[in-house]
Design an enzyme around this catalytic site. Structure first.
Site, PDB file in Angstrom:
ATOM      1  N   ASP A 155       0.869  -1.191   0.000  1.00  0.00           N
ATOM      2  CA  ASP A 155       0.000   0.000   0.000  1.00  0.00           C
ATOM      3  C   ASP A 155       0.897   1.231   0.000  1.00  0.00           C
ATOM      4  O   ASP A 155       1.455   1.591   1.032  1.00  0.00           O
ATOM      5  CB  ASP A 155      -0.893   0.010   1.246  1.00  0.00           C
ATOM      6  CG  ASP A 155      -1.944  -1.091   1.250  1.00  0.00           C
ATOM      7  OD1 ASP A 155      -1.686  -2.165   0.660  1.00  0.00           O
ATOM      8  OD2 ASP A 155      -3.007  -0.897   1.863  1.00  0.00           O
ATOM      9  N   LYS A 201      -6.656   3.336  -3.338  1.00  0.00           N
ATOM     10  CA  LYS A 201      -6.997   3.364  -1.918  1.00  0.00           C
ATOM     11  C   LYS A 201      -7.216   4.810  -1.514  1.00  0.00           C
ATOM     12  O   LYS A 201      -6.437   5.687  -1.879  1.00  0.00           O
ATOM     13  CB  LYS A 201      -5.878   2.719  -1.099  1.00  0.00           C
ATOM     14  CG  LYS A 201      -6.110   2.714   0.405  1.00  0.00           C
ATOM     15  CD  LYS A 201      -4.972   1.991   1.116  1.00  0.00           C
ATOM     16  CE  LYS A 201      -5.052   2.139   2.626  1.00  0.00           C
ATOM     17  NZ  LYS A 201      -3.942   1.459   3.328  1.00  0.00           N
ATOM     18  N   LYS A 255      -9.970   0.208  -2.489  1.00  0.00           N
ATOM     19  CA  LYS A 255      -9.891  -0.043  -1.051  1.00  0.00           C
ATOM     20  C   LYS A 255     -10.312   1.234  -0.334  1.00  0.00           C
ATOM     21  O   LYS A 255      -9.698   2.290  -0.507  1.00  0.00           O
ATOM     22  CB  LYS A 255      -8.474  -0.442  -0.632  1.00  0.00           C
ATOM     23  CG  LYS A 255      -8.324  -0.634   0.888  1.00  0.00           C
ATOM     24  CD  LYS A 255      -6.940  -1.118   1.259  1.00  0.00           C
ATOM     25  CE  LYS A 255      -6.745  -1.162   2.768  1.00  0.00           C
ATOM     26  NZ  LYS A 255      -5.392  -1.669   3.159  1.00  0.00           N
TER      27      LYS A 255
END
Length: 216
Positions: free
Chosen positions: A89, A151, A180
């Site tokens: 991430d 994300k 996400k």
């Protein structure tokens, strides 16, 4: 709906100790979360704690500011993969995006994806700092950089995921990559609404509370 299978059980606080990471992993086993999400220094520990569990290890890179050099982010991503991370991430360079250095942002995403190969790359665009137009541009750059997920947030900015942002991101990326939602997801109702909107993963430190609320 097995809501636990959408949750990245997360502990990214600067005060997180090895024992706290061990507890995080024990909780992930108990509640069967999809993954744990940890800082890079704890990847090897999490991998050891979760061996033979099937639970994925997600590691943050360039966290939480995104303002490190691309070379530093690539090195950190490779370090994480070498020590057992299944997913990365990363945080984009928000200053570059806001200044219009779109080529640099895309190139950085591309280089991290190349560095980690078949492992999943989630790109944190930190929506709380962006205008609507910047969110659209950032989302498209994530697609063009060959990442796997957009994300929303680090959870360390001035705000987290919102329903409006998810709708905006969906319109831009269509079905090319996944989303996400992260930041401020603390209850069952919110979590399920995001999933019903098409979100594929939830980043939260409140996973246990959400699952217990789902299965009282």
């Amino acid at each position: 709906m097995q809501i636990e299978r959408y949750i990245d059980h997360t502990l990214l606080k600067p005060t997180a100790t090895p024992d706290a990471i061990r507890q995080l992993c024990a909780e992930a086993r108990e509640f069967n979360f999809f993954a744990v999400c940890v800082n890079s220094c704890y990847v090897a520990l999490a991998k050891d704690e979760l061996k033979d569990s099937g639970i994925k290890i997600a590691a943050v890179v360039g966290f939480p500011l995104g303002a490190m050099s691309t070379k530093a982010k690539v090195f950190e991503a490779q370090f994480c993969v070498d020590h057992g991370a299944d997913e990365i991430d990363m945080v984009i360079n928000i200053g570059w995006l806001k200044f219009g250095e779109y080529g640099l942002v895309k190139d950085e995403i591309t280089k991290l994806k190349q560095a980690i190969g078949s492992r999943k790359l989630k790109v944190i665009i930190e929506t709380c700092y962006l205008t609507a137009e910047e969110k659209k541009i950032a989302s498209m750059l994530v697609v063009e950089g060959n990442a796997d997920f957009v994300k929303t947030s680090t959870g360390f900015g001035s705000g987290g995921a919102t329903f409006d942002d998810i709708e905006l991101i969906k319109r831009v990326i269509k079905d090319k990559i996944q989303i996400k939602a992260s930041g401020g997801i603390k209850d069952k109702k919110t979590a399920i609404r995001y999933l019903n909107m098409g979100v594929s993963r939830l980043g939260t430190s409140s996973g246990i509370e959400i699952v217990k609320e789902t299965n009282p």
